[in-house]
Design an enzyme around this catalytic site. Structure first.
Site, PDB file in Angstrom:
ATOM      1  N   ASN A  11      40.996 -39.176 170.513  1.00 20.75           N
ATOM      2  CA  ASN A  11      40.774 -37.885 171.166  1.00 20.75           C
ATOM      3  C   ASN A  11      41.642 -36.857 170.444  1.00 20.75           C
ATOM      4  O   ASN A  11      42.864 -36.887 170.570  1.00 20.75           O
ATOM      5  CB  ASN A  11      41.172 -38.012 172.646  1.00 20.75           C
ATOM      6  CG  ASN A  11      41.175 -36.686 173.374  1.00 20.75           C
ATOM      7  OD1 ASN A  11      40.659 -35.685 172.874  1.00 20.75           O
ATOM      8  ND2 ASN A  11      41.754 -36.672 174.573  1.00 20.75           N
ATOM      9  N   LYS A  13      41.792 -33.739 170.977  1.00 21.46           N
ATOM     10  CA  LYS A  13      42.206 -32.651 171.872  1.00 21.46           C
ATOM     11  C   LYS A  13      41.997 -31.287 171.194  1.00 21.46           C
ATOM     12  O   LYS A  13      41.056 -31.115 170.437  1.00 21.46           O
ATOM     13  CB  LYS A  13      43.659 -32.855 172.312  1.00 21.46           C
ATOM     14  CG  LYS A  13      43.899 -34.254 172.872  1.00 21.46           C
ATOM     15  CD  LYS A  13      45.205 -34.391 173.588  1.00 21.46           C
ATOM     16  CE  LYS A  13      45.366 -35.832 174.047  1.00 21.46           C
ATOM     17  NZ  LYS A  13      46.454 -36.029 174.956  1.00 21.46           N
ATOM     18  N   HIS A  97      39.112 -36.646 181.596  1.00 25.56           N
ATOM     19  CA  HIS A  97      40.458 -36.846 181.034  1.00 25.56           C
ATOM     20  C   HIS A  97      41.489 -36.218 181.968  1.00 25.56           C
ATOM     21  O   HIS A  97      41.233 -35.173 182.578  1.00 25.56           O
ATOM     22  CB  HIS A  97      40.525 -36.213 179.633  1.00 25.56           C
ATOM     23  CG  HIS A  97      41.773 -36.598 178.905  1.00 25.56           C
ATOM     24  ND1 HIS A  97      42.969 -35.961 179.123  1.00 25.56           N
ATOM     25  CD2 HIS A  97      42.008 -37.571 177.992  1.00 25.56           C
ATOM     26  CE1 HIS A  97      43.902 -36.535 178.360  1.00 25.56           C
ATOM     27  NE2 HIS A  97      43.334 -37.506 177.661  1.00 25.56           N
ATOM     28  N   GLU A  99      43.986 -34.462 181.446  1.00 30.57           N
ATOM     29  CA  GLU A  99      44.325 -33.057 181.160  1.00 30.57           C
ATOM     30  C   GLU A  99      43.280 -32.121 181.762  1.00 30.57           C
ATOM     31  O   GLU A  99      43.600 -31.020 182.207  1.00 30.57           O
ATOM     32  CB  GLU A  99      44.469 -32.852 179.640  1.00 30.57           C
ATOM     33  CG  GLU A  99      45.772 -33.469 179.145  1.00 30.57           C
ATOM     34  CD  GLU A  99      45.756 -33.925 177.700  1.00 30.57           C
ATOM     35  OE1 GLU A  99      44.845 -33.547 176.948  1.00 30.57           O
ATOM     36  OE2 GLU A  99      46.671 -34.680 177.325  1.00 30.57           O
ATOM     37  N   GLU A 169      44.015 -44.695 181.851  1.00 29.65           N
ATOM     38  CA  GLU A 169      45.075 -43.924 181.200  1.00 29.65           C
ATOM     39  C   GLU A 169      46.102 -43.490 182.244  1.00 29.65           C
ATOM     40  O   GLU A 169      45.928 -42.450 182.906  1.00 29.65           O
ATOM     41  CB  GLU A 169      44.486 -42.673 180.549  1.00 29.65           C
ATOM     42  CG  GLU A 169      43.473 -42.974 179.485  1.00 29.65           C
ATOM     43  CD  GLU A 169      43.420 -41.855 178.449  1.00 29.65           C
ATOM     44  OE1 GLU A 169      43.732 -42.124 177.294  1.00 29.65           O
ATOM     45  OE2 GLU A 169      43.110 -40.718 178.817  1.00 29.65           O
ATOM     46  N   GLY A 175      50.922 -39.067 176.033  1.00 27.36           N
ATOM     47  CA  GLY A 175      51.705 -38.131 175.232  1.00 27.36           C
ATOM     48  C   GLY A 175      53.197 -38.168 175.508  1.00 27.36           C
ATOM     49  O   GLY A 175      53.929 -37.265 175.115  1.00 27.36           O
ATOM     50  N   SER A 215      49.983 -43.396 174.835  1.00 22.08           N
ATOM     51  CA  SER A 215      50.973 -43.668 173.795  1.00 22.08           C
ATOM     52  C   SER A 215      50.692 -44.968 173.036  1.00 22.08           C
ATOM     53  O   SER A 215      51.613 -45.723 172.722  1.00 22.08           O
ATOM     54  CB  SER A 215      52.387 -43.663 174.392  1.00 22.08           C
ATOM     55  OG  SER A 215      52.665 -42.388 174.950  1.00 22.08           O
TER      56      SER A 215
HETATM   57  C1  PEP Z   1      45.020 -39.314 175.598  1.00 19.81           C
HETATM   58  O1  PEP Z   1      45.140 -38.107 175.541  1.00 19.81           O
HETATM   59  O2  PEP Z   1      43.959 -39.804 176.028  1.00 19.81           O
HETATM   60  C2  PEP Z   1      46.128 -40.147 175.165  1.00 19.81           C
HETATM   61  C3  PEP Z   1      46.098 -41.414 175.460  1.00 19.81           C
HETATM   62  O3  PEP Z   1      47.135 -39.510 174.471  1.00 19.81           O
HETATM   63  P1  PEP Z   1      48.358 -40.227 173.719  1.00 19.81           P
HETATM   64  O4  PEP Z   1      47.793 -41.374 172.912  1.00 19.81           O
HETATM   65  O5  PEP Z   1      48.957 -39.176 172.869  1.00 19.81           O
HETATM   66  O6  PEP Z   1      49.293 -40.726 174.780  1.00 19.81           O
END
Ligand code: PEP
Length: 253
Positions: A11, A13, A97, A99, A169, A175, A215
């Protein structure tokens, strides 16, 4: 049963211009040209979708979008429809997601509309769910996941058993550099799979891929992927650099 085919999904973003996206996609295409053991998705920003499609079409990399609107067309300024995504070359679309839930008012109800619209248009939704840190600490993880799955897939009919990808997630791991332990990921994935079995039956529960996101990095991907119910990864930060992301795709090496 045999393990499901892994999916490693990136992703991007709100990162990368059109030129940067094309350059990253070109590098990634070369790096993963020989991959056989996993499906790959990258989700650039809307403006980069069609240019990146020009790079990845015919390759092993599938194109995904980061959001959609459930209406076919209309006066919805700033939105994008499934047909537009399909015509830009998308096969996948990320839905719900954290976010979008946190910053843009996404709800389980809008997620549900989006999943149903995506599947009707022939897109494979990557349906994101996960608890916040406060919810985990107060012991609500499973009840949060339960509600997100039930409401997100309300009245959904699986035409194909693997017609949706779920991405677990945990919000506290996105992040932040704090990855869930592989035991925490497996526990949540097993819970989600058993709920899918209750709601949709065993063929669906056996076929749906459940990705872990939060992460994921080259040094933790293998351990996560060894867990029986972890079928892949949804990756933010570590997907931006093609070299790093390609290491995730080759998680077994
Ligand atoms: C995400 O935004 O779906 C995500 C898992 O981000 P990150 O890998 O940076 O934690």
């Amino acid at each position: 049963m045999a393990k499901r085919r892994p999916l490693i999904a990136g992703n991007w973003k709100m990162f990368k211009t059109c030129e940067e996206s094309v350059e990253s996609a070109q590098k990634l295409k070369t790096l993963v040209a020989d991959v056989d053991a996993a499906d790959i998705m990258i989700a650039p920003t809307f403006t980069s979708l069609f240019p990146v499609h020009g790079v990845v079409k015919g390759s092993r990399i599938g194109l995904g979008a980061q959001n959609l609107h459930w209406q076919k067309e209309g006066a919805f300024t700033g939105e994008i429809s499934c047909d537009m995504l399909v015509s830009a070359g998308c096969r996948y679309v990320i839905v719900g997601h954290s976010e979008r839930r946190q910053f843009f008012g996404e709800t389980d109800e809008s997620v549900n509309r989006k999943i149903r619209a995506a599947v009707s248009a022939g897109l494979l939704p990557v349906f994101c769910i996960g608890e916040t840190e406060a919810q985990r600490e107060s012991g609500e993880t499973f009840s949060v996941l339960d509600k997100q799955v039930r409401d997100g897939l309300k009245d959904f009919v699986f035409d194909a058993p693997a017609g949706v990808v779920v991405a677990y997630e945990p919000v506290w791991a996105i992040g932040t550099g704090k990855t869930a332990t592989r035991e925490q990921a497996q526990e949540a994935h097993a819970y989600i799979r058993s709920l899918l079995e209750t709601l949709f039956g065993k063929p669906v529960a056996d076929a749906v891929r459940i990705l872990y996101g939060g992460s994921v990095k080259p040094d933790n991907v293998k351990a996560l992927m060894e867990m029986p119910d972890v079928d892949g990864a949804l990756v933010g930060g570590a997907s931006l650099d093609p070299e790093t992301f390609s290491k995730l795709v080759f998680f077994n090496d």
